[in-house]
Design a protein around this motif. Structure first.
Motif, PDB file in Angstrom:
ATOM      1  N   UNK A   1       0.867  -1.162   0.000  1.00  0.00           N
ATOM      2  CA  UNK A   1       0.000   0.000   0.000  1.00  0.00           C
ATOM      3  C   UNK A   1       0.909   1.218   0.000  1.00  0.00           C
ATOM      4  N   UNK A   2       0.770   2.082  -1.011  1.00  0.00           N
ATOM      5  CA  UNK A   2       1.703   3.178  -1.211  1.00  0.00           C
ATOM      6  C   UNK A   2       1.754   4.129  -0.016  1.00  0.00           C
ATOM      7  N   UNK A   3       0.684   4.202   0.771  1.00  0.00           N
ATOM      8  CA  UNK A   3       0.672   5.089   1.914  1.00  0.00           C
ATOM      9  C   UNK A   3       1.381   4.525   3.122  1.00  0.00           C
ATOM     10  N   UNK A   4       1.877   3.280   3.032  1.00  0.00           N
ATOM     11  CA  UNK A   4       2.504   2.650   4.200  1.00  0.00           C
ATOM     12  C   UNK A   4       3.674   1.777   3.739  1.00  0.00           C
ATOM     13  N   UNK A   5       4.567   2.344   2.923  1.00  0.00           N
ATOM     14  CA  UNK A   5       5.692   1.578   2.390  1.00  0.00           C
ATOM     15  C   UNK A   5       6.702   1.255   3.485  1.00  0.00           C
TER      16      UNK A   5
ATOM     17  N   UNK B   1     -14.772  -1.585   8.143  1.00  0.00           N
ATOM     18  CA  UNK B   1     -13.362  -1.619   8.510  1.00  0.00           C
ATOM     19  C   UNK B   1     -12.475  -1.864   7.307  1.00  0.00           C
ATOM     20  N   UNK B   2     -11.226  -2.216   7.577  1.00  0.00           N
ATOM     21  CA  UNK B   2     -10.292  -2.443   6.479  1.00  0.00           C
ATOM     22  C   UNK B   2     -10.715  -3.609   5.590  1.00  0.00           C
ATOM     23  N   UNK B   3     -11.569  -4.464   6.095  1.00  0.00           N
ATOM     24  CA  UNK B   3     -12.088  -5.564   5.302  1.00  0.00           C
ATOM     25  C   UNK B   3     -12.762  -5.068   4.033  1.00  0.00           C
ATOM     26  N   UNK B   4     -13.375  -3.878   4.068  1.00  0.00           N
ATOM     27  CA  UNK B   4     -14.126  -3.385   2.912  1.00  0.00           C
ATOM     28  C   UNK B   4     -13.287  -2.449   2.042  1.00  0.00           C
ATOM     29  N   UNK B   5     -12.021  -2.227   2.402  1.00  0.00           N
ATOM     30  CA  UNK B   5     -11.159  -1.412   1.555  1.00  0.00           C
ATOM     31  C   UNK B   5     -11.098   0.054   1.938  1.00  0.00           C
ATOM     32  N   UNK B   6     -11.424   0.383   3.181  1.00  0.00           N
ATOM     33  CA  UNK B   6     -11.104   1.728   3.681  1.00  0.00           C
ATOM     34  C   UNK B   6      -9.761   1.637   4.394  1.00  0.00           C
ATOM     35  N   UNK B   7      -9.052   2.740   4.445  1.00  0.00           N
ATOM     36  CA  UNK B   7      -7.701   2.707   4.992  1.00  0.00           C
ATOM     37  C   UNK B   7      -7.585   3.676   6.150  1.00  0.00           C
ATOM     38  N   UNK B   8      -7.097   3.170   7.285  1.00  0.00           N
ATOM     39  CA  UNK B   8      -6.847   4.021   8.434  1.00  0.00           C
ATOM     40  C   UNK B   8      -7.786   3.745   9.585  1.00  0.00           C
ATOM     41  N   UNK B   9      -7.309   4.104  10.783  1.00  0.00           N
ATOM     42  CA  UNK B   9      -8.075   3.862  12.006  1.00  0.00           C
ATOM     43  C   UNK B   9      -9.419   4.592  12.004  1.00  0.00           C
ATOM     44  N   UNK B  10      -9.393   5.876  11.639  1.00  0.00           N
ATOM     45  CA  UNK B  10     -10.620   6.659  11.720  1.00  0.00           C
ATOM     46  C   UNK B  10     -11.640   6.165  10.713  1.00  0.00           C
ATOM     47  N   UNK B  11     -11.192   5.779   9.532  1.00  0.00           N
ATOM     48  CA  UNK B  11     -12.112   5.238   8.532  1.00  0.00           C
ATOM     49  C   UNK B  11     -12.724   3.933   9.015  1.00  0.00           C
ATOM     50  N   UNK B  12     -11.952   3.122   9.746  1.00  0.00           N
ATOM     51  CA  UNK B  12     -12.503   1.878  10.294  1.00  0.00           C
ATOM     52  C   UNK B  12     -13.612   2.182  11.299  1.00  0.00           C
ATOM     53  N   UNK B  13     -13.379   3.181  12.157  1.00  0.00           N
ATOM     54  CA  UNK B  13     -14.405   3.568  13.122  1.00  0.00           C
ATOM     55  C   UNK B  13     -15.643   4.101  12.415  1.00  0.00           C
TER      56      UNK B  13
ATOM     57  N   UNK C   1      -7.485   0.087  -1.632  1.00  0.00           N
ATOM     58  CA  UNK C   1      -7.907   0.723  -0.374  1.00  0.00           C
ATOM     59  C   UNK C   1      -7.837   2.239  -0.463  1.00  0.00           C
ATOM     60  N   UNK C   2      -8.819   2.892   0.139  1.00  0.00           N
ATOM     61  CA  UNK C   2      -8.922   4.343   0.051  1.00  0.00           C
ATOM     62  C   UNK C   2      -8.951   4.972   1.450  1.00  0.00           C
ATOM     63  N   UNK C   3      -8.014   5.881   1.751  1.00  0.00           N
ATOM     64  CA  UNK C   3      -8.079   6.636   3.005  1.00  0.00           C
ATOM     65  C   UNK C   3      -8.986   7.845   2.820  1.00  0.00           C
ATOM     66  N   UNK C   4      -9.421   8.477   3.891  1.00  0.00           N
ATOM     67  CA  UNK C   4     -10.173   9.725   3.740  1.00  0.00           C
ATOM     68  C   UNK C   4      -9.302  10.781   3.075  1.00  0.00           C
ATOM     69  N   UNK C   5      -9.869  11.503   2.115  1.00  0.00           N
ATOM     70  CA  UNK C   5      -9.133  12.566   1.432  1.00  0.00           C
ATOM     71  C   UNK C   5     -10.131  13.485   0.740  1.00  0.00           C
ATOM     72  N   UNK C   6      -9.723  14.710   0.501  1.00  0.00           N
ATOM     73  CA  UNK C   6     -10.631  15.691  -0.093  1.00  0.00           C
ATOM     74  C   UNK C   6     -10.905  15.414  -1.564  1.00  0.00           C
ATOM     75  N   UNK C   7     -10.080  14.577  -2.196  1.00  0.00           N
ATOM     76  CA  UNK C   7     -10.276  14.281  -3.607  1.00  0.00           C
ATOM     77  C   UNK C   7     -11.541  13.503  -3.905  1.00  0.00           C
ATOM     78  N   UNK C   8     -12.120  12.827  -2.897  1.00  0.00           N
ATOM     79  CA  UNK C   8     -13.338  12.051  -3.141  1.00  0.00           C
ATOM     80  C   UNK C   8     -14.605  12.865  -2.883  1.00  0.00           C
ATOM     81  N   UNK C   9     -14.466  14.105  -2.372  1.00  0.00           N
ATOM     82  CA  UNK C   9     -15.632  14.944  -2.114  1.00  0.00           C
ATOM     83  C   UNK C   9     -16.121  15.599  -3.409  1.00  0.00           C
ATOM     84  N   UNK C  10     -17.419  15.884  -3.519  1.00  0.00           N
ATOM     85  CA  UNK C  10     -17.915  16.629  -4.680  1.00  0.00           C
ATOM     86  C   UNK C  10     -17.236  17.989  -4.766  1.00  0.00           C
TER      87      UNK C  10
END
Length: 451
Positions: free
Chosen positions: A227-231, A351-363, A408-417
């Motif tokens: 995962x490029x965000x956690x090399x 959680x990470x099972x569905x392809x979200x990335x990061x603790x807060x996204x899991x919550x 997997x996708x972390x929260x980011x502003x690029x996915x907002x409208x």
């Protein structure tokens, strides 16, 4: 006590803990299954619920950052994960970091004492066929349950390799070399900084590139992606001599306050060539996490190479870096934005099972899956959040992305409208995203509560 049949939540990580809490708070009984300590995972170290594995940080705290906006949305939605994170927060500059032991212990005790939560320490090897079920088994789902999920979906798991950074005992750090400072002298000086000159950096880089890696475990032998965000730091080093200097060892804006005013022209030559940063791991400041140093090096090699870093010559490692496989399902093919399986709406996942990335996204996923599971039990329609909120955008993305290229996708502003009007300033643009998201959430909450 409720007469409703209990909802079953499988997995006591961040998502499962949040889901179970939201179900119980809605007045619906829940059975929360956690296989530890009866069956251990390759990455966990305790039997507590919601154990944090890779880091103690939930990401940027400011609400004009993507992670911080997700924090604030969850606070307003009554998230127990973020509530306990706020309670057990430790200094980390602009990040929300926690004393991970106290955080997990508090969550475990709180859930265990809830009258509607039945915490059972046992492994579930097959997806229950009756009732409402929430799967939150995370990236280290047990082999038996993973195989049953593969049979149910008819699809193979996807995977990438994730890794955790070493933790160093604070009293073993050489504070004659390491110094506290924040980047550009902004905010609280919550990080320790170990400076390297050019010769020290090049020697460290060379040794890191040639250091011996640990063998992967049997369950990790097949080909997988990083995962490029956690090399792993050694993988980053192999990509180029200066890759680390543009990543976790970036020296820009870091200056030893003992050298005087960093703005003074005569001090420019004193600026380090590279900087290794350590983040406080516990409230007492006894443990320090090597930021960005997730690794799969052999433990002996970790000690040898990382002690080449100035300030860490005699470092005592209380946890070595580890690497493990993360697995996730192809959510766009399988899930709706409510986190229900399309072919079985009484089965949800988070959680990470569905392809979200990061603790807060899991919550966040646990909040939505748990809330919708409770609504189904109470005869109500499941909900989705507004797409202009970070939560709404994240779950819309994982349920509508291209299945062929899903990652997997972390929260980011690029996915907002997009905003109605273009704003050039990044800081102002992110602030506008935040203001719109929180206003949308406020209106949405009032409608849901009135329904």
């Amino acid at each position: 006590m409720s007469n409703l049949p209990p909802i079953q939540v499988i997995g006591g990580g961040l998502a499962g803990t949040e889901a179970a809490w939201q179900i119980a708070q809605a007045g619906v009984p829940v059975i929360l299954y956690e296989m530890r300590p009866r069956r251990l995972s390759p990455a966990h170290h305790s039997e507590y619920l919601a154990e944090l594995v890779c880091s103690n940080s939930f990401g940027a705290q400011s609400s004009d950052r993507a992670a911080g906006l997700l924090h604030e949305e969850l606070r307003r939605l009554g998230s127990i994960i973020i509530g306990k994170a706020d309670t057990h927060q430790v200094p980390a500059g602009g990040a929300l970091a926690v004393d991970r032991a106290l955080f997990s212990q508090d969550l475990t005790e709180t859930l265990a004492h809830h009258p509607l939560i039945d915490l059972r320490r046992e492994e579930i090897c097959r997806i229950p066929t009756d009732g409402i079920v929430v799967l939150t088994t995370g990236p280290l789902t047990s082999p038996a349950l993973a195989e049953d999920l593969r049979r149910f979906t008819g699809l193979e798991y996807m995977s990438f390799f994730d890794a955790a950074s070493p933790i160093v005992m604070g009293e073993s750090i050489n504070f004659e070399v390491a110094f506290r400072a924040s980047r550009y002298d902004r905010g609280e000086a919550a990080y320790l900084n170990c400076p390297l000159d050019k010769d020290q950096y090049l020697h460290f880089w060379q040794q890191l590139c040639t250091a011996e890696q640990a063998e992967l475990k049997d369950f990790e032998q097949e080909t997988a992606r990083f995962f490029e965000g956690c090399l792993p730091i050694e993988e980053m080093a192999r990509r180029g001599k200066d890759t680390m200097r543009y990543g976790p060892l970036k020296p820009v804006g870091i200056f030893d306050p003992r050298s005087g005013d960093f703005r003074a022209p005569e001090n420019r030559s004193k600026r380090p060539y590279a900087v290794v940063q350590l983040r406080q791991e516990d409230r007492a400041g006894q443990l320090w996490n090597m930021v960005g140093f997730q690794t799969n090096l052999r433990w002996g090699e970790q000690k040898r190479v990382f002690r080449l870093i100035p300030g860490l010559e005699s470092a005592e490692f209380v946890r070595m870096g580890v690497m493990h496989r993360n697995t996730f399902i192809n959510a766009p093919e399988l899930l709706s934005p409510t986190l229900q399986f399309k072919t079985r709406p009484t089965l949800l996942a988070a959680g990470q099972l569905v392809g979200t990335e990061g603790y807060t996204a899991a919550a966040a996923g646990g909040w939505l899956a748990g809330t919708n599971a409770a609504r189904l039990a109470l005869g109500r329609s499941p909900i989705t959040l507004p797409p202009a909120t970070m939560m709404g955008a994240l779950f819309d993305f994982i349920s509508s992305a291209s299945p062929k290229h899903f990652q997997p996708m972390p929260p980011n502003f690029g996915i907002l409208p997009e905003l109605p009007q273009r704003i050039r300033s990044k800081q102002e643009r992110y602030g506008a995203y935040r203001d719109r998201a929180l206003m949308e959430l406020l209106h949405w909450l009032s409608r849901v509560q009135a329904a």
